[in-house]
Design an enzyme around this catalytic site. Structure first.
Site, mmCIF file in Angstrom:
data_model
loop_
_atom_site.group_PDB
_atom_site.id
_atom_site.type_symbol
_atom_site.label_atom_id
_atom_site.label_comp_id
_atom_site.label_asym_id
_atom_site.label_seq_id
_atom_site.Cartn_x
_atom_site.Cartn_y
_atom_site.Cartn_z
ATOM 1 N N HIS A 166 0.830 -1.208 0.000
ATOM 2 C CA HIS A 166 0.000 0.000 0.000
ATOM 3 C C HIS A 166 0.870 1.266 0.000
ATOM 4 C CE1 HIS A 166 -3.440 2.573 1.370
ATOM 5 N NE2 HIS A 166 -2.438 3.238 1.930
ATOM 6 N N GLU A 167 1.852 1.313 0.890
ATOM 7 C CA GLU A 167 2.671 2.534 1.011
ATOM 8 C C GLU A 167 3.512 2.772 -0.243
ATOM 9 O OE1 GLU A 167 2.048 4.619 3.208
ATOM 10 O OE2 GLU A 167 0.836 3.326 4.496
ATOM 11 N N HIS A 215 1.653 4.346 -3.097
ATOM 12 C CA HIS A 215 1.538 5.811 -3.068
ATOM 13 C C HIS A 215 2.703 6.439 -3.847
ATOM 14 C CE1 HIS A 215 -1.891 6.490 -0.500
ATOM 15 N NE2 HIS A 215 -1.373 5.880 0.558
ATOM 16 N N GLU A 275 -6.174 6.760 -1.483
ATOM 17 C CA GLU A 275 -6.064 5.643 -0.545
ATOM 18 C C GLU A 275 -6.582 4.350 -1.161
ATOM 19 O OE1 GLU A 275 -4.399 5.407 1.908
ATOM 20 O OE2 GLU A 275 -4.051 7.472 2.475
HETATM 21 ZN ZN LIG Z 1 -2.275 5.295 2.394
#
Ligand SMILES: [Zn+2]
Length: 279
Positions: A147-148, A151, A208
């Site tokens: 997830h990170e 980004h 997100e």
């Molecule tokens: Zn996030």
């Protein structure tokens, strides 16, 4: 080198501050030529950003160095948590690196009660020990790192800088020679997500959600069972119920909708999933 060029060089050597300011003006000036469009990995969304991969990396690296200097006493460099973070990050980075070959990846584990992790533009990752009781397994940690890192590969910070008209300020910070007010500087740092507890600005809900989607496919490509992501997000939802939510959950939608969306992407992630030969 011609005599004129030599004279010019001599002028700048004698006046380093002027040279820095001119360099900064050149960088900022180049940015005025406009945005370029790029496609996000996995979700194939077209987005417009102005900072190049190289500039994003410079911006992230400056913040990363600052963080390591300020948190020197908290850096964890041995033990089970350290080995796990290095092991999982290596596999996630290898996958993300295919989408962003220009980035240089590195991960640091910091001792902190905060349940958080983030990846700066350009591939520098910071994980707090407080997230490890929630991730529990390599696959749980791969969910967070996927997830990170998403980004970063989806250039979400560059996109936010663009939307908030802060790209020129960021370019000035990268160039290091133009006056930036403390307020402007703080806004860019908050957008980088590296400000800790109260000082970070959350990504938008759609960013997100996109990071969840890309991250799920990344963890599967890295050889982690994507179904474990659902188990992890359920633990996150439980951990944030009743008491003050962990920082990681407060800026991440950890509700039932998120889990449902992740379930919806599972078939795509399953197709990308090749179990690792040894783990
Ligand atoms: Zn996030």
């Amino acid at each position: 080198m011609s005599g004129r060029a030599k004279a010019l060089l001599g002028f700048f050597v004698a006046r380093p501050l002027i040279a820095v300011v001119i360099a900064a003006v050149v960088v900022v000036g180049a940015l005025l030529f406009g945005t370029h469009s790029q496609k996000t990995p996995v979700t194939h969304r077209t987005e417009r950003v102005r900072l190049t991969d190289q500039q994003q990396m410079q911006l992230g690296d400056q913040q990363y160095e600052k963080t390591l200097q300020q948190s020197q006493a908290q850096i964890v460099s041995s033990g089970d948590g350290y080995s796990e973070v290095q092991r999982v990050a290596k596999r996630i980075e290898a996958v993300a690196g295919r989408d962003k070959p220009a980035f240089t990846w590195r991960v640091t584990l910091l001792r902190s009660k905060e349940a958080n992790a983030y990846c700066l533009p350009g591939g520098k990752i910071v994980v707090y020990t407080g997230i490890l009781p929630l991730t529990r397994t390599d696959a749980g940690l791969a969910t967070v790192l996927g997830h990170e890192v998403a980004h970063a590969t989806a250039e979400h910070v560059a996109e936010r800088l663009e939307r908030q008209h802060l790209t020129r300020v960021a370019a000035a910070i990268i160039a290091g020679g133009v006056a930036v007010t403390p307020g402007q500087y703080a806004r860019v740092v908050a957008l980088l997500g590296a400000g800790g507890e109260a000082a970070s600005l959350p990504f938008s809900r759609s960013q997100e959600s996109e990071a969840d989607h890309i991250g799920l496919v990344y963890m599967a490509r890295a050889g982690y069972d994507p179904r474990q992501a659902v188990a992890f997000w359920k633990r996150m939802a439980r951990a944030s119920k009743g008491k003050e939510p962990p920082e990681f959950a407060s800026d991440h939608p950890s509700d039932q909708h998120r889990i449902e969306r992740v379930r919806g992407w599972l078939p795509e992630a399953q197709r990308a999933y090749k179990p690792a030969q040894s783990s």
